[in-house]
Design a protein around this motif. Structure first.
Motif, PDB file in Angstrom:
ATOM      1  N   GLU A 273       0.838  -0.824  -0.088  1.00 28.15           N
ATOM      2  CA  GLU A 273       0.341  -0.183   0.353  1.00 28.15           C
ATOM      3  C   GLU A 273       1.107   0.955   0.330  1.00 28.15           C
ATOM      4  O   GLU A 273       1.862   1.315   0.515  1.00 28.15           O
ATOM      5  N   TYR A 274       0.663   2.134  -0.676  1.00 27.08           N
ATOM      6  CA  TYR A 274       1.420   3.212  -0.860  1.00 27.08           C
ATOM      7  C   TYR A 274       2.816   2.967  -1.846  1.00 27.08           C
ATOM      8  O   TYR A 274       3.919   3.878  -1.264  1.00 27.08           O
TER       9      TYR A 274
ATOM     10  N   LYS B 163      -3.784  -0.649  -2.233  1.00 26.74           N
ATOM     11  CA  LYS B 163      -4.181   0.433  -2.207  1.00 26.74           C
ATOM     12  C   LYS B 163      -3.403   1.447  -2.498  1.00 26.74           C
ATOM     13  O   LYS B 163      -2.426   1.906  -1.886  1.00 26.74           O
ATOM     14  N   TYR B 164      -3.423   2.226  -2.959  1.00 28.49           N
ATOM     15  CA  TYR B 164      -3.546   3.924  -2.954  1.00 28.49           C
ATOM     16  C   TYR B 164      -1.563   3.685  -3.625  1.00 28.49           C
ATOM     17  O   TYR B 164      -0.792   4.651  -2.681  1.00 28.49           O
TER      18      TYR B 164
ATOM     19  N   GLN C 228       1.078   7.716  -6.126  1.00 27.97           N
ATOM     20  CA  GLN C 228       1.137   8.726  -6.132  1.00 27.97           C
ATOM     21  C   GLN C 228       2.450   9.666  -5.004  1.00 27.97           C
ATOM     22  O   GLN C 228       3.143   9.787  -4.895  1.00 27.97           O
TER      23      GLN C 228
ATOM     24  N   ASP D 188      -7.416   4.733  -6.017  1.00 24.16           N
ATOM     25  CA  ASP D 188      -6.495   5.609  -6.418  1.00 24.16           C
ATOM     26  C   ASP D 188      -4.876   5.780  -6.620  1.00 24.16           C
ATOM     27  O   ASP D 188      -4.215   5.827  -6.277  1.00 24.16           O
TER      28      ASP D 188
ATOM     29  N   TRP E 236      -2.256   8.819  -8.216  1.00 26.63           N
ATOM     30  CA  TRP E 236      -3.091  10.782  -7.865  1.00 26.63           C
ATOM     31  C   TRP E 236      -1.704  11.221  -7.933  1.00 26.63           C
ATOM     32  O   TRP E 236      -1.045  11.402  -6.899  1.00 26.63           O
TER      33      TRP E 236
END
Length: 285
Positions: free
Chosen positions: A135-136, A154-155, A158, A174, A177
């Motif tokens: 994640e991230y 997820k994510y 970014q 997401d 982003w």
């Protein structure tokens, strides 16, 4: 060239066991034990790690000009690789939380990575033929090349800049982003809300699968792309798109044009902006 020192078959749980070594080969060593000593290879330079297992915290901090092959950093090797410069990882399993942080010029090849919040604020990150669960992933990183890789979680990506993605399958939410200067070629994106607020994002021969993709984008380009389950796509985006097949629904593109074979619905309900984007249905021969 300096002669390499060899450290082989060492089993240690000491604090900073190999601190500040240089021109060293570390082979078939294991870092684990009740003393729970951290930072086994801190502040090291010009070294190679082969066939080793790390099960203690912070094993590679401030490493420079190093290579790690066929080694494992398990779930106990927390924050394993931070502040590294010119590192190569090949054939490794990386399982500890936050595996990469603020590294420069890192190459990762044929690796399995399961690491929450990994790859933050890196510069010069290359990845080939890997599987990543994170994640991230790569938050705030730049100058990234990822090829032939499967990414789940997820994510990811970014606030990244200067990114090339090729032959990747990305299952996320997401994703990308606020990404800037991104090119994706022959990739599959599964998930919700792809690349909102991105700038200078070009997709070539890609499949976009999921709800509400590519909204609020600046200078968005799609070349020979396909969509699946894409509703309310492209809201308030500046877009130049050539889409093969159908789009489920398009919502209020801000400017530019979208060319496709068909669209299920065009929604114009964003009244706060003067939306002038065009949807053009390709004429069938």
């Amino acid at each position: 060239m300096k002669k390499m020192t060899v450290v082989k078959n060492l089993v240690s749980d000491k604090e900073r066991e190999l601190y500040n070594v240089e021109y060293t080969e570390v082979i078939d060593c294991t870092f684990v034990g009740p003393a729970d000593g951290e930072s086994a290879l801190k502040e090291c330079r010009n070294f190679t790690v082969k066939g080793c297992k790390f099960s203690l915290r912070y094993p590679l901090w401030h490493a420079t000009d190093y290579r790690v092959e066929n080694s494992e950093m398990d779930v106990n090797a927390r924050a394993a690789v931070w502040y590294g410069v010119r590192g190569v990882f090949k054939g490794c399993t990386l399982g500890g939380i936050k595996v990469f942080r603020e590294c420069i010029d890192t190459t990762v090849e044929n690796c399995e990575i399961s690491s929450f919040e990994s790859g933050w604020h890196c510069d010069g990150f290359k990845m080939y033929d890997c599987h990543v669960l994170s994640e991230y992933f790569l938050l705030g990183s730049r100058n990234i090349i990822i090829k032939n890789t499967k990414l789940d979680g997820k994510y990811p990506m970014q606030y990244v800049e200067n990114v090339t993605l090729e032959n990747c399958e990305i299952s996320t939410k997401d994703c990308l982003w606020h990404g800037k200067n991104v090119v994706a070629k022959n990739c599959i994106f599964h998930g919700e809300y792809l690349a909102w607020y991105s700038e200078n994002f070009t997709l070539i021969d890609c499949l976009i699968d999921g709800t509400q993709p590519l909204c609020y984008c600046k200078n968005l380009k799609l070349i020979n792309c396909r969509t699946k389950n894409c509703d309310f796509a492209f809201e308030l985006s500046d877009i130049d798109a050539d889409i093969v097949g159908d789009v489920q629904s398009i919502r209020s593109p801000l400017s530019g044009k979208i060319v496709c074979d068909s669209v299920g619905e065009i929604v114009n309900d964003v009244t706060a902006y003067d939306c002038k984007g065009k949807v053009i249905i390709r004429k069938k021969s």
